[in-house]
Design a protein around this motif. Structure first.
Motif, PDB file in Angstrom:
ATOM      1  N   GLY A 225    -138.331  39.868  -3.679  1.00 22.11           N
ATOM      2  CA  GLY A 225    -138.157  40.658  -2.470  1.00 22.11           C
ATOM      3  C   GLY A 225    -139.390  41.444  -2.081  1.00 22.11           C
ATOM      4  O   GLY A 225    -139.289  42.553  -1.552  1.00 22.11           O
ATOM      5  N   GLY A 226    -140.580  40.888  -2.346  1.00 24.60           N
ATOM      6  CA  GLY A 226    -141.821  41.545  -1.972  1.00 24.60           C
ATOM      7  C   GLY A 226    -142.284  42.615  -2.925  1.00 24.60           C
ATOM      8  O   GLY A 226    -143.279  43.294  -2.664  1.00 24.60           O
ATOM      9  N   GLN A 227    -141.589  42.793  -4.053  1.00 20.64           N
ATOM     10  CA  GLN A 227    -141.946  43.834  -5.014  1.00 20.64           C
ATOM     11  C   GLN A 227    -142.174  43.224  -6.397  1.00 20.64           C
ATOM     12  O   GLN A 227    -141.613  42.175  -6.724  1.00 20.64           O
ATOM     13  N   ILE A 228    -142.980  43.884  -7.206  1.00 21.48           N
ATOM     14  CA  ILE A 228    -143.145  43.500  -8.608  1.00 21.48           C
ATOM     15  C   ILE A 228    -142.150  44.314  -9.419  1.00 21.48           C
ATOM     16  O   ILE A 228    -142.226  45.544  -9.469  1.00 21.48           O
ATOM     17  N   LEU A 229    -141.183  43.626 -10.023  1.00 22.21           N
ATOM     18  CA  LEU A 229    -140.102  44.292 -10.748  1.00 22.21           C
ATOM     19  C   LEU A 229    -140.379  44.456 -12.232  1.00 22.21           C
ATOM     20  O   LEU A 229    -139.768  45.316 -12.880  1.00 22.21           O
ATOM     21  N   GLU A 230    -141.276  43.630 -12.765  1.00 14.00           N
ATOM     22  CA  GLU A 230    -141.540  43.714 -14.205  1.00 14.00           C
ATOM     23  C   GLU A 230    -142.893  43.090 -14.494  1.00 14.00           C
ATOM     24  O   GLU A 230    -143.327  42.155 -13.822  1.00 14.00           O
ATOM     25  N   MET A 231    -143.578  43.627 -15.508  1.00 10.88           N
ATOM     26  CA  MET A 231    -144.884  43.087 -15.870  1.00 10.88           C
ATOM     27  C   MET A 231    -145.180  43.412 -17.320  1.00 10.88           C
ATOM     28  O   MET A 231    -144.786  44.463 -17.836  1.00 10.88           O
ATOM     29  N   PRO A 298    -144.273  49.109 -25.521  1.00 11.18           N
ATOM     30  CA  PRO A 298    -145.725  49.133 -25.320  1.00 11.18           C
ATOM     31  C   PRO A 298    -146.219  47.908 -24.557  1.00 11.18           C
ATOM     32  O   PRO A 298    -145.812  46.777 -24.840  1.00 11.18           O
ATOM     33  N   GLY A 299    -147.068  48.151 -23.565  1.00 10.04           N
ATOM     34  CA  GLY A 299    -147.628  47.061 -22.791  1.00 10.04           C
ATOM     35  C   GLY A 299    -146.689  46.455 -21.777  1.00 10.04           C
ATOM     36  O   GLY A 299    -146.971  45.385 -21.231  1.00 10.04           O
ATOM     37  N   ARG A 300    -145.565  47.130 -21.504  1.00  8.75           N
ATOM     38  CA  ARG A 300    -144.578  46.593 -20.557  1.00  8.75           C
ATOM     39  C   ARG A 300    -144.291  47.609 -19.457  1.00  8.75           C
ATOM     40  O   ARG A 300    -144.369  48.827 -19.669  1.00  8.75           O
ATOM     41  N   MET A 301    -143.948  47.109 -18.263  1.00  6.67           N
ATOM     42  CA  MET A 301    -143.522  47.929 -17.139  1.00  6.67           C
ATOM     43  C   MET A 301    -142.308  47.278 -16.504  1.00  6.67           C
ATOM     44  O   MET A 301    -142.263  46.059 -16.342  1.00  6.67           O
ATOM     45  N   VAL A 302    -141.325  48.102 -16.134  1.00  6.12           N
ATOM     46  CA  VAL A 302    -140.144  47.566 -15.480  1.00  6.12           C
ATOM     47  C   VAL A 302    -139.657  48.582 -14.445  1.00  6.12           C
ATOM     48  O   VAL A 302    -139.703  49.791 -14.666  1.00  6.12           O
ATOM     49  N   ARG A 303    -139.214  48.078 -13.297  1.00  7.96           N
ATOM     50  CA  ARG A 303    -138.624  48.935 -12.252  1.00  7.96           C
ATOM     51  C   ARG A 303    -137.107  48.751 -12.287  1.00  7.96           C
ATOM     52  O   ARG A 303    -136.560  47.880 -11.622  1.00  7.96           O
ATOM     53  N   CYS A 304    -136.463  49.571 -13.110  1.00  7.71           N
ATOM     54  CA  CYS A 304    -135.015  49.498 -13.241  1.00  7.71           C
ATOM     55  C   CYS A 304    -134.519  50.815 -13.814  1.00  7.71           C
ATOM     56  O   CYS A 304    -135.042  51.302 -14.831  1.00  7.71           O
ATOM     57  N   PHE A 305    -133.502  51.409 -13.175  1.00  4.50           N
ATOM     58  CA  PHE A 305    -132.974  52.706 -13.622  1.00  4.50           C
ATOM     59  C   PHE A 305    -132.392  52.643 -15.031  1.00  4.50           C
ATOM     60  O   PHE A 305    -132.206  53.676 -15.676  1.00  4.50           O
ATOM     61  N   ARG A 306    -132.075  51.453 -15.518  1.00  8.13           N
ATOM     62  CA  ARG A 306    -131.510  51.327 -16.866  1.00  8.13           C
ATOM     63  C   ARG A 306    -132.489  51.790 -17.930  1.00  8.13           C
ATOM     64  O   ARG A 306    -132.085  52.092 -19.057  1.00  8.13           O
ATOM     65  N   TYR A 307    -133.795  51.852 -17.593  1.00  6.67           N
ATOM     66  CA  TYR A 307    -134.808  52.235 -18.572  1.00  6.67           C
ATOM     67  C   TYR A 307    -135.409  53.606 -18.257  1.00  6.67           C
ATOM     68  O   TYR A 307    -136.469  53.958 -18.769  1.00  6.67           O
TER      69      TYR A 307
END
Length: 308
Positions: A225-231, A298-307
Motif C-alpha cells: 500500500g505504498g508503505q514499507i511495513l517491515e525491514m 536487533p537489526g529489524r524494523m516493523v510498523r505494527c502496534f503489536r510490537y
C-alpha cells in the motif's frame, strides 16, 4: 565506501484526470552502503515507483514530497539524473523492452559510456572486458549482435554490463529475473553477485523472486500500500508483520494459503495501517492511526502496534 541512501517521508502521487493515485505514501527508510537490500511486495505496492523516484525518472505528472539523500547530499530529481550511470546504475526489467531492437549491443554499451568521455577504441576495449566479466566467451560476436539474437538470460547479462559500464557505486535492479526460468534466474543471481568485481559497492534489488532475495540480499524491505511495513535481516525466515507472514504463507512452497480481502485500490488513501482491512489482529486504532517504527529484534524494523 558509500554511506547509504536515506529516504525521509517520501510520497509520490500521480495526478491523473479525475483521479490521484498515491503510489508511495510517506516512506522513510535507509538503504545502507556496502550491502544489498531487497525490496519485495505484491504488484502495485509501489516498489518500482520508489525506484524511479530514486533515479529521478518519474513522469512530469507525478507529485513528489519528502527528501532523498545519498552520502548526506540531497538527491533532487535533477541531481539524480546527472548521477545516472556514474554513481547510480540502473538494470531495468524486461530486457526485450529495455534494449533498442534496431541497435547493436556495441552501440548500447558505447552510449552507456558517454559520461566517461573516452574514445571509440577505448569504449570497444572496455566493452569486451565487460562482456567477458559477465560470462560471455565470445564478446566480439555479442557486440555485433542485435538484442533479438540473444536469449533472455544473455540479454539480462548485457543489461548488467550496461548498468555497470561506468563503475557506479550503486546499482538499482528492477525485477532482474522477471519472466526467466529457474536456470536463467540462477545465472542472473550469479551475474548480480559479480557486479562487486566491477566496482559496485551497494545494490537495491526490486523483486518478486524470493529465492533471489534469499540468495543475494543482506536485508529485505517489505512494501504494501505504498508503505514499507517491515525491514531487516532474516526477515524471510522470521517475519514479524502480519502482512509479511500472510504474504509468505500465500506462496506455493508454504501451502498457497490465500490472504483474505483485497489490496488497496488505485487512488485509495488509508489513514491508518494499509493492511488493517485485511489483518486478523487489527484493532480500532489500526484503522485510524499509522503505526510508528518499532524494533522487535536487533537489526529489524516493523510498523505494527503489536510490537509497541
Amino acid at each position: 565506501m558509500s554511506q547509504g541512501i536515506k529516504i525521509d517521508q517520501l510520497s509520490v502521487t500521480f495526478h491523473l484526470p479525475g483521479l490521484d493515485v498515491h503510489a508511495v505514501d510517506g516512506v522513510s527508510v535507509e538503504f545502507p552502503g556496502g550491502s544489498v537490500t531487497g525490496l519485495i511486495g505484491e504488484s502495485g505496492c509501489g516498489k518500482s515507483v520508489l525506484g524511479l523516484a530514486l533515479m529521478g525518472l518519474l513522469p512530469p505528472y507525478a507529485g513528489v514530497e519528502g527528501t532523498i539523500t545519498m552520502d548526506n547530499q540531497c538527491l533532487t530529481a535533477q541531481h539524480a539524473r546527472t548521477c545516472l550511470g556514474t554513481q547510480i546504475g540502473l538494470i531495468p526489467q524486461n530486457p526485450s523492452e529495455s534494449l533498442n531492437p534496431a541497435r547493436t549491443i556495441a552501440a548500447h554499451l558505447r552510449e552507456a559510456m558517454i559520461p566517461l568521455k573516452i574514445s571509440r577504441k577505448e569504449a570497444q576495449e572496455k566493452s569486451v572486458k565487460l562482456l567477458q566479466a559477465f560470462g560471455f566467451s565470445n564478446p566480439g560476436r555479442i557486440l555485433k549482435a542485435y538484442p533479438h539474437e540473444l536469449s533472455g538470460g544473455m540479454q539480462q547479462r548485457v543489461l548488467c554490463a550496461i548498468g555497470s559500464a561506468c563503475s557506479p557505486r550503486w546499482i538499482l535492479a528492477d525485477e532482474p529475473t522477471k519472466g526467466l526460468d529457474r536456470d536463467l534466474r540462477s545465472q542472473v543471481q550469479d551475474t548480480l553477485l559479480s557486479l562487486k568485481e566491477q566496482g559496485v559497492e551497494s545494490m537495491i534489488v526490486i523483486t518478486h523472486d524470493l529465492p533471489l532475495a534469499r540468495g543475494l540480499c543482506h536485508q529485505v524491505a517489505v512494501m504494501y500500500g505504498g508503505q514499507i511495513l517491515e525491514m531487516g535481516r532474516d526477515l524471510l525466515e522470521h517475519p514479524f508483520h502480519p502482512y509479511t507472514r500472510a504474504f509468505l504463507n500465500a506462496l506455493p512452497e508454504n501451502g498457497f494459503q490465500p490472504m483474505d480481502g483485497i489490496a488497496p485500490r488505485a487512488g485509495e488513501h488509508l489513514c491508518g495501517c494499509p493492511f488493517a482491512p485485511r489483518c486478523a489482529y487489527a484493532e480500532a486504532r489500526c484503522h485510524r492511526e499509522r503505526p510508528g517504527c518499532y524494533v522487535p529484534a536487533p537489526g529489524r524494523m516493523v510498523r505494527c502496534f503489536r510490537y509497541e
